[in-house]
Structures are given as C-alpha cells and as structure tokens.
Design a protein around this motif. Structure first.
Motif, PDB file in Angstrom:
ATOM      1  N   THR A 147       0.648  -1.263   0.009  1.00 42.76           N
ATOM      2  CA  THR A 147       0.045   0.026   0.009  1.00 42.76           C
ATOM      3  C   THR A 147       0.548   1.345  -0.011  1.00 42.76           C
ATOM      4  O   THR A 147       1.728   1.529   0.868  1.00 42.76           O
ATOM      5  CB  THR A 147      -1.077  -0.044   1.208  1.00 42.76           C
ATOM      6  OG1 THR A 147      -1.634  -1.174   1.263  1.00 42.76           O
ATOM      7  CG2 THR A 147      -2.049   1.058   1.173  1.00 42.76           C
ATOM      8  N   SER A 153     -10.303   0.585  -3.290  1.00 45.84           N
ATOM      9  CA  SER A 153      -9.121   1.546  -3.396  1.00 45.84           C
ATOM     10  C   SER A 153      -9.261   2.499  -4.607  1.00 45.84           C
ATOM     11  O   SER A 153      -9.670   1.898  -5.824  1.00 45.84           O
ATOM     12  CB  SER A 153      -8.002   0.525  -3.613  1.00 45.84           C
ATOM     13  OG  SER A 153      -6.712   1.246  -3.874  1.00 45.84           O
ATOM     14  N   TYR A 168      -5.627   0.065  -7.780  1.00 45.95           N
ATOM     15  CA  TYR A 168      -5.456  -1.223  -7.459  1.00 45.95           C
ATOM     16  C   TYR A 168      -4.956  -1.826  -8.793  1.00 45.95           C
ATOM     17  O   TYR A 168      -5.507  -1.976  -9.668  1.00 45.95           O
ATOM     18  CB  TYR A 168      -6.478  -1.783  -6.559  1.00 45.95           C
ATOM     19  CG  TYR A 168      -6.387  -3.189  -6.193  1.00 45.95           C
ATOM     20  CD1 TYR A 168      -5.648  -3.461  -5.084  1.00 45.95           C
ATOM     21  CD2 TYR A 168      -6.588  -4.235  -7.153  1.00 45.95           C
ATOM     22  CE1 TYR A 168      -5.711  -5.070  -4.903  1.00 45.95           C
ATOM     23  CE2 TYR A 168      -6.644  -5.675  -6.970  1.00 45.95           C
ATOM     24  CZ  TYR A 168      -5.987  -6.059  -5.732  1.00 45.95           C
ATOM     25  OH  TYR A 168      -5.895  -7.431  -5.414  1.00 45.95           O
ATOM     26  N   MET A 202      -1.480  -0.778  -4.194  1.00 44.90           N
ATOM     27  CA  MET A 202      -2.594  -0.134  -4.093  1.00 44.90           C
ATOM     28  C   MET A 202      -2.394   1.064  -3.315  1.00 44.90           C
ATOM     29  O   MET A 202      -1.416   1.272  -2.624  1.00 44.90           O
ATOM     30  CB  MET A 202      -3.863  -0.981  -3.247  1.00 44.90           C
ATOM     31  CG  MET A 202      -3.419  -1.134  -1.947  1.00 44.90           C
ATOM     32  SD  MET A 202      -4.478  -2.488  -1.127  1.00 44.90           S
ATOM     33  CE  MET A 202      -3.690  -4.052  -1.516  1.00 44.90           C
ATOM     34  N   PRO A 226      -4.143   3.305  -0.392  1.00 49.99           N
ATOM     35  CA  PRO A 226      -5.003   3.447   0.599  1.00 49.99           C
ATOM     36  C   PRO A 226      -6.476   3.926   0.261  1.00 49.99           C
ATOM     37  O   PRO A 226      -6.771   4.910  -0.312  1.00 49.99           O
ATOM     38  CB  PRO A 226      -4.385   4.182   1.842  1.00 49.99           C
ATOM     39  CG  PRO A 226      -3.694   5.042   1.097  1.00 49.99           C
ATOM     40  CD  PRO A 226      -3.269   4.628  -0.049  1.00 49.99           C
TER      41      PRO A 226
END
Length: 284
Positions: free
Chosen positions: A228, A258, A261, A275, A277
């Motif tokens: 992330t 997301s 992603y 991804m 957040p």
C-alpha cells in the motif's frame, strides 16, 4: 520457578526524582547480565504513586482513590520477572544488583503460584486446562509472522532489484559457506555454496525473510505481497518496475475498495498487489 522481584519505593522515587546517569547505566548493565543469563522475562520501573489509583472492593461497591499513597515502604517502584531454579538463585542475583535508589532501599522477592499449588482444589484439572488455553492464546498473540521467500539461486539479484525500485532495506544476510554448522553433504546443488542461506529485508513496514533455498524450490504460488502506497505517482512507478520482465495480471485501476489497485507478478515469480489506501469512510 518464576519470581517477581520488586524494588520498593523510597522517598526519592515517590518524589519523582529521576535516577542519575551513573545509576541508570549501572541498572542497564545489570539488566543486560540478567538477559544474557536467560533468567529475565520482563522488567520495568513504575511512576510515583501520585500518578496511580487504587480501587477498593467491598461487596458490589467499587471505590477509586487517587494517589499519592502514604505507605512509602509498602509501595513498589519497579519490578522484574525472573525464571530461576530456586529462591536461593534469585537471592544471589538480587545481591549483585546495584542499589536501585540513592538512599537505603529494599528489594522483595516473591514466588509465583503454579498450577500444581491448586491441585487439591482443581481435582478434575478443568482450571489447569483453561489456564493452559489462556497461556497459549496469549503466547500466539505475541507471536510474529513473516513471509519467507525462496528464490532458487536469484536472491542476490532480487534483493538488488527491490533495493533499487522499492527502497528495500536489507538487514541480516549470510551465505551457506558462512554457516557456523556445516551444510549436510549433498544438500546443495553445485555452485550454491556462496548463495544466500538466509536474509531479512524490509519494504515499508513489512519485514520479509528470504533465501536461495537448496535448489529449485518451484514457483511462488498461492499468495501475494500487498503493498500500500500513499502516492499515486509512486504506485505507478513501483507497479511498472515490478511489471518489467514480469506479467501484469490486473492493471492499476479504480476499485470500490481502493482509488488505485493492480496485480502484477515480478520477474522473480513474486505476486504483488499494489494499491492506494482507501478513504476512512469507504468513499473513493
């Protein structure tokens, strides 16, 4: 046997007077000796009783009293938890302790109850079984898990690549020919003597273990590493770097969980989920 070793409070500790640097260093060296001896399980100092409270129980009533408390010689200013063979061993260790206070002080040693002490009460063993289950639960909550990757001879290459593109930080690393114990004959294929036996590296807050293994460990299947990243530009850069020589399984795009992603398998066979957040309220 397990014992609690309690440093009794003094006028200076209750006044909140901090220890001198010399005393702090001496206690640190004593703690280091305890750790090396394998007897120390825990230990901490406690703030003065003026920062604590007491809860009095009387039937169904609960009365909370704020500190400070007057009985200085009955208060505890710090403690250790030790695992020793006997009370005599605990006493011998306490005698080696520097005086924990600037004035005269006292250390009390108290053994823990063990389940065998309740054998006459717990005749069917149900309480022991319940306590064992609780200990197992606590132990597993404190356990740490790490993903362990086997690169089949490409570990150095992978580490260099991840350092360059993902900012990986490599900590411990040693090779098969550096092992303190000889590797069993026939365990390694020819040329693997200088390959990585074990290493640890971090990407962000994720700590990963890795090795070259003992030859062809087969493909990485059945899992992905989730990465992330806060920056959209950085997510694209990392995704493209991982895709170079690898394979994009799902391009970076917006999803319901997301803003960005994607899934990619890098050239070493590691699957990644890159991804951004999601927002706290679930809206993208």
């Amino acid at each position: 046997m397990k014992v609690m070793v309690m440093v009794k409070a003094s006028q200076s500790s209750e006044a909140g007077k901090m220890p001198s640097q010399a005393l702090l260093q001496a206690m640190g060296e004593f703690n280091e000796t305890l750790v090396k001896a394998g007897i120390m399980e825990a230990g901490d100092g406690l703030k003065p009783s003026r920062e604590g409270v007491r809860v009095r129980f009387d039937g169904r009533e609960r009365t909370v009293t704020k500190g400070p408390f007057a009985e200085t010689n009955e208060l505890v200013a710090g403690y250790w938890v030790w695992q020793v063979s006997s009370m005599e061993e605990a006493i011998a260790w306490v005698k080696k302790c520097p005086n924990p206070m600037e004035e005269a002080s006292e250390i009390e040693i108290r053994p823990y109850f063990e389940m065998d002490d309740f054998a006459e009460i717990d005749k069917d063993g149900s309480v022991r079984e319940h306590e064992d289950q609780l200990r197992q639960t606590l132990s597993m909550r404190q356990a740490k898990t790490n993903c362990y990757l086997f690169f089949s001879g490409r570990c150095d290459e992978a580490l260099e690549y991840y350092q360059k593109h993902l900012g990986a930080r490599v900590g411990l690393k040693f090779r098969f020919n550096e092992s303190p114990d000889p590797v069993p004959a026939g365990m390694l294929p020819p040329g693997f003597e200088e390959k990585v036996m074990h290493c640890e590296f971090s990407i962000g807050d994720m700590k990963i273990f890795a090795s070259d293994g003992c030859g062809d460990e087969g493909p990485f299947t059945g899992f992905n590493l989730a990465l992330t990243i806060d920056s959209e530009a950085e997510a694209h850069r990392v995704f493209d770097a991982l895709a170079d020589g690898g394979a994009v399984r799902m391009p970076l795009e917006k999803t319901f969980w997301s803003p960005l992603y994607g899934q990619v398998t890098d050239k070493f066979g590691i699957g990644w989920m890159v991804m951004l957040p999601g927002s706290d309220n679930g809206e993208q």
